[in-house]
Motif scaffolding. Structure first.
Motif, PDB file in Angstrom:
ATOM      1  N   ARG A 152       0.840  -1.193   0.000  1.00 46.36           N
ATOM      2  CA  ARG A 152       0.000   0.000   0.000  1.00 46.36           C
ATOM      3  C   ARG A 152       0.879   1.249   0.000  1.00 46.36           C
ATOM      4  O   ARG A 152       1.214   1.813   1.032  1.00 46.36           O
ATOM      5  N   GLU A 153       1.275   1.664  -1.194  1.00 46.40           N
ATOM      6  CA  GLU A 153       2.099   2.848  -1.319  1.00 46.40           C
ATOM      7  C   GLU A 153       1.230   4.100  -1.203  1.00 46.40           C
ATOM      8  O   GLU A 153       0.017   4.056  -1.355  1.00 46.40           O
ATOM      9  N   VAL A 154       1.876   5.219  -0.922  1.00 42.99           N
ATOM     10  CA  VAL A 154       1.162   6.482  -0.916  1.00 42.99           C
ATOM     11  C   VAL A 154       0.577   6.722  -2.299  1.00 42.99           C
ATOM     12  O   VAL A 154      -0.534   7.195  -2.459  1.00 42.99           O
ATOM     13  N   LEU A 155       1.350   6.340  -3.325  1.00 50.42           N
ATOM     14  CA  LEU A 155       0.891   6.484  -4.696  1.00 50.42           C
ATOM     15  C   LEU A 155       1.175   5.200  -5.451  1.00 50.42           C
ATOM     16  O   LEU A 155       2.318   4.760  -5.537  1.00 50.42           O
ATOM     17  N   ALA A 156       0.121   4.572  -5.982  1.00 54.71           N
ATOM     18  CA  ALA A 156       0.298   3.331  -6.745  1.00 54.71           C
ATOM     19  C   ALA A 156       0.839   3.667  -8.129  1.00 54.71           C
ATOM     20  O   ALA A 156       0.302   4.524  -8.832  1.00 54.71           O
ATOM     21  N   LEU A 157       1.917   2.994  -8.513  1.00 48.19           N
ATOM     22  CA  LEU A 157       2.503   3.177  -9.837  1.00 48.19           C
ATOM     23  C   LEU A 157       2.288   1.912 -10.663  1.00 48.19           C
ATOM     24  O   LEU A 157       2.158   0.815 -10.110  1.00 48.19           O
ATOM     25  N   TRP A 158       2.281   2.066 -11.990  1.00 46.49           N
ATOM     26  CA  TRP A 158       1.882   0.972 -12.870  1.00 46.49           C
ATOM     27  C   TRP A 158       2.939   0.673 -13.930  1.00 46.49           C
ATOM     28  O   TRP A 158       3.618   1.579 -14.431  1.00 46.49           O
ATOM     29  N   ASP A 159       3.043  -0.615 -14.277  1.00 45.93           N
ATOM     30  CA  ASP A 159       3.963  -1.030 -15.336  1.00 45.93           C
ATOM     31  C   ASP A 159       3.400  -0.703 -16.715  1.00 45.93           C
ATOM     32  O   ASP A 159       4.140  -0.369 -17.642  1.00 45.93           O
ATOM     33  N   VAL A 160       2.087  -0.832 -16.843  1.00 51.50           N
ATOM     34  CA  VAL A 160       1.418  -0.576 -18.120  1.00 51.50           C
ATOM     35  C   VAL A 160       0.146   0.218 -17.851  1.00 51.50           C
ATOM     36  O   VAL A 160      -0.630  -0.109 -16.956  1.00 51.50           O
ATOM     37  N   MET A 161      -0.069   1.266 -18.647  1.00 47.74           N
ATOM     38  CA  MET A 161      -1.314   2.027 -18.582  1.00 47.74           C
ATOM     39  C   MET A 161      -1.915   2.056 -19.976  1.00 47.74           C
ATOM     40  O   MET A 161      -1.193   2.232 -20.974  1.00 47.74           O
ATOM     41  N   LEU A 162      -3.223   1.871 -20.057  1.00 47.32           N
ATOM     42  CA  LEU A 162      -3.915   1.747 -21.342  1.00 47.32           C
ATOM     43  C   LEU A 162      -5.062   2.745 -21.441  1.00 47.32           C
ATOM     44  O   LEU A 162      -5.748   3.027 -20.446  1.00 47.32           O
ATOM     45  N   LYS A 218       5.332   3.753 -13.888  1.00 47.12           N
ATOM     46  CA  LYS A 218       6.632   3.397 -13.334  1.00 47.12           C
ATOM     47  C   LYS A 218       7.754   3.753 -14.298  1.00 47.12           C
ATOM     48  O   LYS A 218       7.550   3.805 -15.512  1.00 47.12           O
ATOM     49  N   SER A 219       8.933   3.954 -13.758  1.00 52.52           N
ATOM     50  CA  SER A 219      10.109   4.164 -14.593  1.00 52.52           C
ATOM     51  C   SER A 219      10.292   2.946 -15.490  1.00 52.52           C
ATOM     52  O   SER A 219      10.282   1.812 -15.025  1.00 52.52           O
ATOM     53  N   GLY A 220      10.411   3.170 -16.789  1.00 52.78           N
ATOM     54  CA  GLY A 220      10.533   2.069 -17.740  1.00 52.78           C
ATOM     55  C   GLY A 220       9.202   1.491 -18.171  1.00 52.78           C
ATOM     56  O   GLY A 220       9.154   0.605 -19.032  1.00 52.78           O
ATOM     57  N   GLY A 221       8.102   1.973 -17.569  1.00 55.36           N
ATOM     58  CA  GLY A 221       6.773   1.457 -17.892  1.00 55.36           C
ATOM     59  C   GLY A 221       6.263   1.966 -19.226  1.00 55.36           C
ATOM     60  O   GLY A 221       6.840   2.880 -19.837  1.00 55.36           O
ATOM     61  N   HIS A 222       5.155   1.384 -19.694  1.00 55.62           N
ATOM     62  CA  HIS A 222       4.601   1.708 -21.010  1.00 55.62           C
ATOM     63  C   HIS A 222       3.177   2.260 -20.918  1.00 55.62           C
ATOM     64  O   HIS A 222       2.380   1.809 -20.087  1.00 55.62           O
TER      65      HIS A 222
END
Length: 236
Positions: A134-144, A177-181
Motif C-alpha cells: 500500500r504505497e502512498v501512490l500506486a505506480l503501474w507497469d502498463v497504462m492503457l 513506473k520508470s521504464g513502464g509503457h
C-alpha cells in the motif's frame, strides 16, 4: 491540445451514466455484455490490436501491473486475461459507477478477479492492486487508454478556454513506473499530435512504437480511422 475539438455530449459524465444504465439492464436481462464500438467508437479489432501490442512488448512472465483508464465494460482487460495475464494484476477505472458495475458483473460471470473502481482520473489517484504494498501512490507497469482521452477532450472548457484534457498527459507521467509503457488509441488525434502531447519533458515519456492501422485514401489524402501509439517512461 486540438483546438478544433468542440464540447460534445460524449464528454459528459451524464451521457455515459445513461449509456451504462442501459447496458447494465441489457446484461442483467439478456446477458448482453455491450459492444466495444458502442462505448468508445472502436471495434473489437482495436482491442485485439492493443492486446497483441501488450503481449509483444510486455512479457507475461514479468507479471506486470496494468491499469486501464476508462475501462467501460472491461473488454480490453478481459482480452488480456484471455491472453494469459493474471487477472489479479489487472485493474480498470471509470468515472461512471454504472460502467464499474457492468464490468464487475461481466468479470464475475467469467470468473475473472479483475479490480474495477469508480475513479475521477484527473482528480483522484487510482487504488493500487490488493496484493501489492500500500504505497502512498500506486505506480503501474502498463497504462492503457482506448478512447478515454478522446472523451475528456470533448468535455467543456474552462473560463480560459482550456480543455480538462490538458492535465491528462501529466497524470500519465506521474502514475507510470520508470521504464513502464503507456498505450493509447485515439480517433480524434493523429499519431503526430499524440507524440507532441505525451512525449514531453513534463511527462518523462518518449515515443516507443505504434500499432499499424489499415490505411484509407480519401480525396487524395491517406489516413487511418484512428491511431494507436505507445510511449515509455524514461528510466531513472
Amino acid at each position: 491540445m486540438n483546438s478544433e475539438l468542440h464540447p460534445s455530449k460524449l464528454g459528459t459524465k451524464e451521457y455515459w451514466d445513461k449509456v451504462y444504465e442501459s447496458e447494465i439492464t441489457n446484461f442483467e436481462e439478456i446477458g448482453d455484455e455491450g459492444e466495444v464500438c458502442r462505448i468508445h467508437r472502436f471495434g473489437i479489432e482495436s482491442v485485439k490490436n492493443m492486446v497483441k501490442w501488450v503481449t509483444d512488448n510486455v512479457p507475461i512472465s514479468t507479471n506486470p501491473s496494468v491499469l486501464e483508464i476508462g475501462a467501460g465494460n472491461g473488454a480490453l482487460l478481459f482480452g488480456l486475461c484471455e491472453a494469459g495475464y493474471p487477472a489479479t494484476s489487472l485493474s480498470g477505472i471509470d468515472y461512471s459507477p454504472g460502467a464499474v458495475k457492468l464490468a464487475k458483473a461481466i468479470a464475475s460471470s467469467r470468473g475473472y478477479e479483475i479490480a474495477f473502481h469508480a475513479c475521477e482520473f484527473l482528480h483522484e489517484d487510482p487504488p493500487g492492486l490488493s496484493h501489492t504494498k500500500r504505497e502512498v501512490l500506486a505506480l503501474w507497469d502498463v497504462m492503457l487508454d482506448k478512447g478515454t482521452f478522446d472523451a475528456i477532450a470533448l468535455s467543456e472548457k474552462d473560463e480560459k478556454g482550456n480543455s480538462p484534457a490538458t492535465d491528462y498527459p501529466g497524470r500519465i507521467g506521474r502514475l507510470l513506473k520508470s521504464g513502464g509503457h503507456f498505450l493509447i488509441t485515439s480517433c480524434n488525434f493523429t499519431e503526430d499530435e499524440l507524440k507532441k502531447l505525451f512525449a514531453t519533458t513534463e511527462t518523462g515519456l518518449v515515443y516507443h512504437s505504434r500499432v499499424t492501422r489499415p490505411v484509407f485514401t480519401f480525396g487524395g489524402i491517406k489516413g487511418s480511422a484512428y491511431s494507436s501509439v505507445a510511449f515509455q517512461k524514461t528510466p531513472c
